[in-house]
Design an enzyme around this catalytic site. Structure first.
Site, PDB file in Angstrom:
ATOM      1  N   ASP A 199     -16.600 -44.691  -1.507  1.00 40.34           N
ATOM      2  CA  ASP A 199     -15.800 -44.532  -2.949  1.00 40.34           C
ATOM      3  C   ASP A 199     -16.363 -43.178  -3.246  1.00 40.34           C
ATOM      4  O   ASP A 199     -17.378 -43.161  -3.622  1.00 40.34           O
ATOM      5  CB  ASP A 199     -15.829 -45.794  -3.659  1.00 40.34           C
ATOM      6  CG  ASP A 199     -14.991 -45.307  -5.123  1.00 40.34           C
ATOM      7  OD1 ASP A 199     -14.536 -44.280  -5.270  1.00 40.34           O
ATOM      8  OD2 ASP A 199     -14.811 -46.242  -5.646  1.00 40.34           O
ATOM      9  N   HIS A 240     -12.114 -45.503  -2.395  1.00 43.87           N
ATOM     10  CA  HIS A 240     -11.719 -46.168  -3.512  1.00 43.87           C
ATOM     11  C   HIS A 240     -10.591 -47.270  -3.215  1.00 43.87           C
ATOM     12  O   HIS A 240     -10.654 -48.402  -3.972  1.00 43.87           O
ATOM     13  CB  HIS A 240     -11.027 -45.272  -4.735  1.00 43.87           C
ATOM     14  CG  HIS A 240     -11.216 -45.775  -5.995  1.00 43.87           C
ATOM     15  ND1 HIS A 240     -12.386 -46.302  -6.807  1.00 43.87           N
ATOM     16  CD2 HIS A 240     -10.177 -45.921  -6.909  1.00 43.87           C
ATOM     17  CE1 HIS A 240     -12.153 -46.570  -8.035  1.00 43.87           C
ATOM     18  NE2 HIS A 240     -10.742 -46.587  -8.150  1.00 43.87           N
ATOM     19  N   SER A 282     -12.102 -50.205 -11.129  1.00 44.29           N
ATOM     20  CA  SER A 282     -11.642 -48.883 -11.701  1.00 44.29           C
ATOM     21  C   SER A 282     -11.560 -48.572 -12.967  1.00 44.29           C
ATOM     22  O   SER A 282     -12.612 -49.068 -13.762  1.00 44.29           O
ATOM     23  CB  SER A 282     -10.439 -48.247 -10.893  1.00 44.29           C
ATOM     24  OG  SER A 282     -10.215 -47.019 -10.686  1.00 44.29           O
TER      25      SER A 282
END
Lengths: 385, 385
Positions: A324, A357, A158
Site C-alpha cells: 500500500d 491499498h 482507509s
C-alpha cells in the site's frame, strides 16, 4: 455519555435514516452548525439485551453504508462482503453491525446535495466544511440513538480507519475495541497532492458551475471521472497494475490514435465513467478536504500519543498492507508507536500482499485471520464468546 | 550513413531550424509521412576539424532545445545548466553540443501546432501519431545535416534516455558512447495510467475542441494544467514532497474552503498554471502517446538484448536515482542486464538521493561525478583528451 439519554432511540431495523432533533444540531469544527442532520445507515444482525455486541463500521472516501448489501445504484454487492457476513469475521449472527454514510456523503446522510434549510435548494458550496472529527461526532449521535453506551468495536478502512482513530481520541469511553485497517494519522503532502489534482479536475469542468450544478441540471461528469482515475492509480500497487494489465492491448495492434489502446487505459476510463453514476462531485470535494485537514497529532499538541491518553482501556488492532503506497505501513507503525507510548494495548500486523491499498476489498486470507483472531480474543474478554 | 551525403549541410551556429528537403520526408512508424520536416535546435561550442566531438542531447517529455540557454517564453535558465556549461561535465569548450526539440513538440520542430501542408492550418489531430523511433529518425537527419558521421555521445534524460536507447538500436554505428539517465526500456502500466489521466484531463476540457482549439482561438488551459499537476506528483519522491512541503500552510490557519490551504496545493497549482504558458496541449497528447507506445523489447522480438546486438562498439553509461518511482532503478537494471547480455560495455550507477525523478535537474554531486568520470574516459578513448 449524556447523548444516550437525550436523543430519541432509533428502532434497530436493517437500516434507514436517523434525524437529529431540532434542538440537537451538529456543531462542526469550523464553527458552523449543521441542522437538520440526517444520517443514513444500514444495520446487520440483532442488538443483544445488554447492548454489548454493537460494531460500528466506518467507510472510506467513496464508500457508503452498503457494506454488505446490494448497492442501490450499481446493483453490485456491498463493499466489504469479504469481511461482513455469515461465517465471516464480522458475522451478523454474533454482532449488531451499524454502517452509516458519512456526513458530506451522497448516499443519504446530510451533504452538499442536501437541501439548505435557508434556501430549500441544494447546499452546493454553501455546505459547511467538515472534518473527520465532525463525521465521528455525527456517528456518535447515531450510535447513541440506538441506546448503545459502548461499542464492542469500531472498525474502519482507509478514511474509515482515520475515523476509528478519531473515535479513540474523542470517545474512548464508548469503545471496547478498535480496528484500523490501511489508514494513517495524518494526510501526507503526497496524499494532499493527489486530492488537489482531483479537486482541480472537478472544478475545471464547466459543468461544475461553481458547485451549483444541481440547480442547473448538469453534472461535472468529466472532471469527476478524471479525479477518480487519478485517485484509482493510488489504490493499486505498481506490481498489481503491471501484473493485471502490463502493456496488454485492447485489440490486435495499436490504434495510432487516442482511443484506449492499452487495457490499463480502458480500465481507468471505466473506473472513471462508472464512478460518476454513483458519486456526487461536491461530496468528493468536501470529503477529500476533510481527509487533507486530518492530522490527529496536530490537534493534540503535536504529539500523536496524546490523542490516545484516555484510550488505555481500548483494545486496538492496526493492520497495513505491505504494498500500500497510499497509506503505507510506515504510517501504521507511527500509529502503533503512539498507541504504545500512550500505554494502550495495540496489536499490529503488516499483511504481505502485492495488491496495494485495494487489498482492503479483496480476498486476503491473512486479513481474514488477523481480524478473526483479534475479534475472537476481544469478544471473549467482552463476554460475547 | 547515406544521409550524410544526401542532405544539405547546416551551418553550425548557436541554433536555428533545419528543414528537410522536399524529397527527404520523414517516414513514420505509423506508415504516415511527415513533410515538410522542421527541426528546431540549439548548439553550444564548436565542431572540431574531424567532427569527432559532437554530443547530441535528447530532452524529456516537456523539455526543449533550451538545454543551457534562457528559455524564450519563461525567461528561465536552460533545463540542464547543472550539466551543460563551462566547467561542467558537458563543457562547450570541449564538445560541440546539439540539442533539438523533438518532433511532436511545440518549440519549433514540426508538431501538431505546425501548419498542415494540405490545409495550411494547424494540424491538430490530423498530425500523425509519432514514436520515440520517429523522434530519433528525425534527429539522425539533423545530425547528418552537420556532416557528423559519428556522435561522440548521445545523452538523454527520462524520455531523452529512451531516445538514447533507440539511437543505440537503430544507429549504433553512428555512436561512440551513449548516456541514459533516469529512463526505462518500456512504459509500464502505471506510467501509461498516469499519462492517460493527463490526456483525459485535456480532452475533457471543452476548450480542447477536439484538438482544433488553435483554429478557434482558445486553449484547453485548465485541462492541461490538471494533466501537469498529476504528472508532477510522479516527478517527486514522497520523501521530497514531505520534506519540501509536509503539511505546511499557505497562511495562518485553515481557510475552511477550497482555496489552496497547503503549500503543496499552491505549488502544484503554480506548476499547472506556469506550464500552460509554455506548452501546447496537443503536443502533450502526442508525446505522452509516443512514450506509452515505447517498448524497445517488443520491437526486437520480445528480447531487449536483441535491440543492442549491433551496439557492441558503443560505450554505455546508465544512471538511475534511488528514489525515482517514475522510472525506477529496476528499469535501469533491466537495461544494463540487456546490454550485458548483448555483449555491450555498460557502466551503471544508482545515485542515492531522496529527490525522485526530478533529481535530473538538481545539483547532484554524484550525478556530476558519474558523468565526468564516464565522459573523461570515453573522451580519452576517442582521442579528445
Amino acid at each position: 455519555m449524556s447523548d444516550v439519554r437525550q436523543v430519541p432511540l432509533a428502532t434497530p431495523t436493517d437500516g434507514g435514516t436517523w434525524r437529529s432533533p431540532a434542538d440537537r444540531p451538529l456543531r462542526l469544527d469550523s464553527g458552523a452548525v449543521l441542522a437538520p442532520l440526517e444520517m443514513a445507515y444500514r444495520t446487520y444482525g440483532t442488538l443483544n439485551a445488554d447492548k454489548s455486541n454493537a460494531v460500528l463500521i466506518c467507510h472510506a472516501l467513496t464508500g457508503d453504508q452498503y457494506v454488505a448489501s446490494t448497492h442501490p445504484v450499481t446493483g453490485k454487492p456491498g463493499w466489504w462482503t469479504t469481511v461482513v457476513g455469515a461465517g465471516l469475521p464480522l458475522d451478523p449472527e454474533r454482532y449488531f453491525i451499524i454502517c452509516p454514510n458519512v456526513i458530506g456523503g451522497c448516499m443519504g446522510s446530510t451533504g452538499p446535495a442536501s437541501p439548505d434549510p435557508t434556501t430549500g435548494k441544494p447546499y452546493g458550496l454553501a455546505f459547511p466544511m467538515i472534518t473527520i472529527a465532525d463525521m465521528v461526532r455525527a456517528q456518535a449521535m447515531l450510535v447513541a440513538s440506538f441506546g448503545i453506551e459502548t461499542l464492542f468495536s469500531v472498525v474502519g478502512t482507509s478514511m474509515g480507519g482515520m475515523q476509528v482513530l478519531q473515535w479513540a481520541a474523542d470517545y474512548p469511553e464508548r469503545l471496547f475495541s478498535a480496528i484500523v485497517v490501511a489508514a494513517a494519522a495524518r494526510h501526507s503532502a503526497q496524499n494532499i497532492a493527489f486530492h488537489e489534482v482531483g479537486r482541480q479536475a472537478i472544478m475545471a469542468d464547466p459543468d461544475w458551475r461553481g458547485g451549483a450544478y444541481e440547480l442547473e441540471g448538469v453534472r461535472p461528469e468529466k472532471g469527476l471521472a478524471v479525479a477518480r482515475m487519478a485517485a484509482h492509480i493510488t489504490y493499486l500497487s505498481e506490481t498489481a497494475l503491471q501484473r493485471k494489465f502490463g502493456r496488454e492491448l485492447q485489440r490486435d495492434g495499436l490504434s495510432w490514435g487516442f482511443d484506449a489502446d492499452f487495457q490499463v487505459e480502458s480500465y481507468l476510463r471505466h473506473q472513471g465513467a462508472s464512478f460518476v453514476d454513483r458519486f456526487d462531485a461536491n461530496s468528493y470535494l468536501y470529503i477529500t478536504r476533510a481527509l487533507d485537514y486530518f492530522d490527529l497529532a496536530a490537534s493534540h499538541g503535536g504529539v500523536l500519543a496524546n490523542a490516545f491518553l484516555r484510550a488505555r482501556n481500548v483494545r486496538f488492532c492496526v493492520l497495513s498492507f505491505s504494498s500500500d503506497w497510499l497509506y503505507a505501513t510506515a504510517e501504521s507503525r507511527d500509529i502503533v508507536r503512539a498507541l504504545n507510548a500512550a500505554g494502550c494495548r495495540a496489536s499490529f500486523a503488516e499483511i504481505t500482499t502485492d495488491k496495494g491499498h485495494d487489498a482492503i476489498f479483496l480476498e486476503e486470507p491473512n486479513l481474514d485471520s488477523a481480524l478473526r483472531g483479534f475479534l475472537a480474543s476481544a469478544a471473549e474478554k467482552r463476554g460475547l464468546a
